[in-house]
Design an enzyme around this catalytic site. Structure first.
Site, PDB file in Angstrom:
ATOM      1  N   CYS A 153       0.833  -1.209   0.000  1.00  0.00           N
ATOM      2  CA  CYS A 153       0.000   0.000   0.000  1.00  0.00           C
ATOM      3  C   CYS A 153       0.862   1.251   0.000  1.00  0.00           C
ATOM      4  O   CYS A 153       1.364   1.675   1.043  1.00  0.00           O
ATOM      5  CB  CYS A 153      -0.921  -0.016   1.222  1.00  0.00           C
ATOM      6  SG  CYS A 153      -1.930   1.461   1.348  1.00  0.00           S
ATOM      7  N   CYS A 156      -0.482   4.113   2.129  1.00  0.00           N
ATOM      8  CA  CYS A 156      -0.270   3.963   3.578  1.00  0.00           C
ATOM      9  C   CYS A 156       1.188   4.227   3.949  1.00  0.00           C
ATOM     10  O   CYS A 156       1.475   4.840   4.972  1.00  0.00           O
ATOM     11  CB  CYS A 156      -0.616   2.554   4.043  1.00  0.00           C
ATOM     12  SG  CYS A 156      -2.095   1.869   3.329  1.00  0.00           S
ATOM     13  N   ASP A 157       2.117   3.737   3.146  1.00  0.00           N
ATOM     14  CA  ASP A 157       3.520   3.694   3.573  1.00  0.00           C
ATOM     15  C   ASP A 157       4.472   4.582   2.774  1.00  0.00           C
ATOM     16  O   ASP A 157       5.640   4.700   3.136  1.00  0.00           O
ATOM     17  CB  ASP A 157       4.029   2.240   3.493  1.00  0.00           C
ATOM     18  CG  ASP A 157       3.215   1.321   4.395  1.00  0.00           C
ATOM     19  OD1 ASP A 157       2.768   1.794   5.450  1.00  0.00           O
ATOM     20  OD2 ASP A 157       3.019   0.149   4.032  1.00  0.00           O
TER      21      ASP A 157
END
Ligand code: NAP
Length: 348
Positions: A153, A156-157
């Site tokens: 992701c 997300c990261d």
């Protein structure tokens, strides 16, 4: 759950372990665009649906930083923002949203039984919108470094890779979309693809080729994720020449396709060999009264707008199902496919 007998009015009943049995007209499992739209439509149809979201709202859509192709948002909209608006819209019309994870379902009896960690539901109609999850490479080091340099992701990261180098594995739309997104943070993004031709669409290809931060490594498969405490790179080999190389990187983002979240239904619903729930074009599964929508039944598109449309269709069909038959509790409805519409089965 199996073998439990229930009398006509379920409210107030308890299972053997003391859990209260809660009856609902329509239960929707999954809080992504398909489930949220199904809940909206069922709510507007006065069915007061219960939407079991699981742990987090929005499904995979929520992990998309910017959606440029969801109609009605010419400037684009963040995936999470879209999911939140959908949730607000569904609750406005009476949908009940619960952050409960489904543990077990029993579709062999009727009403259908849906057990979460905190409750035991009976539903007269069920809409499954459990989505899909990222496919993993299955190479040494991948699992070990999840959360320490291996990610599925970028939204997300990605932020953790400011001025760093990352590898993206894959050659489809997801890989390119996310590689382009990662260039916001990373100083270099290396896309490793197993062929010399991309699967991704033309617009994304053009953008990726034009991006000076993106470099391609063609005809190459990853054999191992390397590192000590954190990822330091990947070991890979060229499928044409057999030549091995180590690609140094601080992070590895894997985008090699997706797998449906259908294990709860294995043995109870017809699935494809890849595990996608088989539906006809009216979102009906092999069990009358059970409908499926979104990525769990769609191996082809993986588009938010298509998932939302399928969710709407599933809710309309669920309402028809409830309206057309006067069911008595404990009575398993007659399979419609036995009487009509078998030719409509759309094998995916
Ligand atoms: P995908 O289209 O199935 O692409 C998967 C990619 O991973 C392919 O390039 C494939 O290589 C590669 N791959 C598969 N298994 C591999 C393995 N074991 N090792 C190395 N590489 C492997 O998946 P996706 O990109 O997630 O897209 C799924 C669907 O969502 C598509 O329909 C796509 O159009 C859609 N989508 C659209 C958008 C958008 O519209 N912006 C964004 C994301 C996704 P090969 O090419 O050699 O098979």
């Amino acid at each position: 759950m199996g073998g439990m007998s229930l009398s006509l009015n379920l409210s107030g009943l308890r299972t053997e372990d003391g859990t209260e049995v809660l009856e609902r007209e329509i239960v929707v499992i999954g809080g992504g665009p398909a489930g949220l739209t199904a809940a909206l439509y069922a709510a507007r149809g006065q069915s007061r649906p219960l939407l079991l979201i699981g742990q987090s709202l929005g499904g995979q859509a929520a992990t998309t930083s910017e959606m440029e192709n969801y109609p009605g948002f010419p400037e684009g909209i963040g995936g999470m923002a879209l999911a939140e608006q959908m949730a607000r819209q569904a609750t406005r019309f009476g949908a009940e949203l619960a952050y409960e994870e489904v543990q077990e379902v029993n579709l062999r009896g009727y009403p259908f039984q849906i057990k979460t960690y905190g409750a035991d539901y009976r539903a007269k109609a069920l809409i499954i919108a459990t989505g899909a999850r990222a496919r993993q490479l299955g190479v040494p080091g991948e699992k070990k470094f999840i959360g320490h340099g291996v990610s599925f992701c970028a939204t997300c990261d990605g932020y953790f890779y400011k001025d760093k180098t990352v590898v993206v594995v894959g050659g489809g739309d997801s890989a390119l979309d996310e590689a382009i997104y990662l260039t916001r943070f990373a100083k270099q993004v290396i896309i490793i693809h197993r062929r010399s031709e991309l699967r991704a669409g033309a617009i994304l290809q053009q953008r990726a080729f034009a991006n000076p931060k993106i470099r391609f490594v063609w005809d190459t498969v990853v054999d191992e994720v390397l590192g000590d405490d954190l990822v330091t790179g990947v070991r890979a080999h060229n499928v044409q020449t057999g030549e091995e190389q180590v690609v140094n990187a601080d992070g590895v983002f894997v985008y090699i396709g997706f797998l449906p979240n259908s294990s709860l239904f294995k043995g109870q619903l017809e699935l494809t060999s890849d595990g996608f729930i088989i539906t006809d074009k009216r979102q009906r599964t092999s069990v009358p009264g059970v409908f499926a929508a979104g990525d769990v039944q769609d191996p082809d598109f993986r588009q938010t707008v298509i998932a939302a449309g399928a969710g709407a269709a599933a809710a309309i069909e669920a309402e028809r199902f409830l309206a057309e038959r006067a069911y008595e509790v404990g009575e398993q409805p007659v399979a419609e496919a036995e009487t009509e519409g078998e030719e409509e089965k759309q094998q995916v």
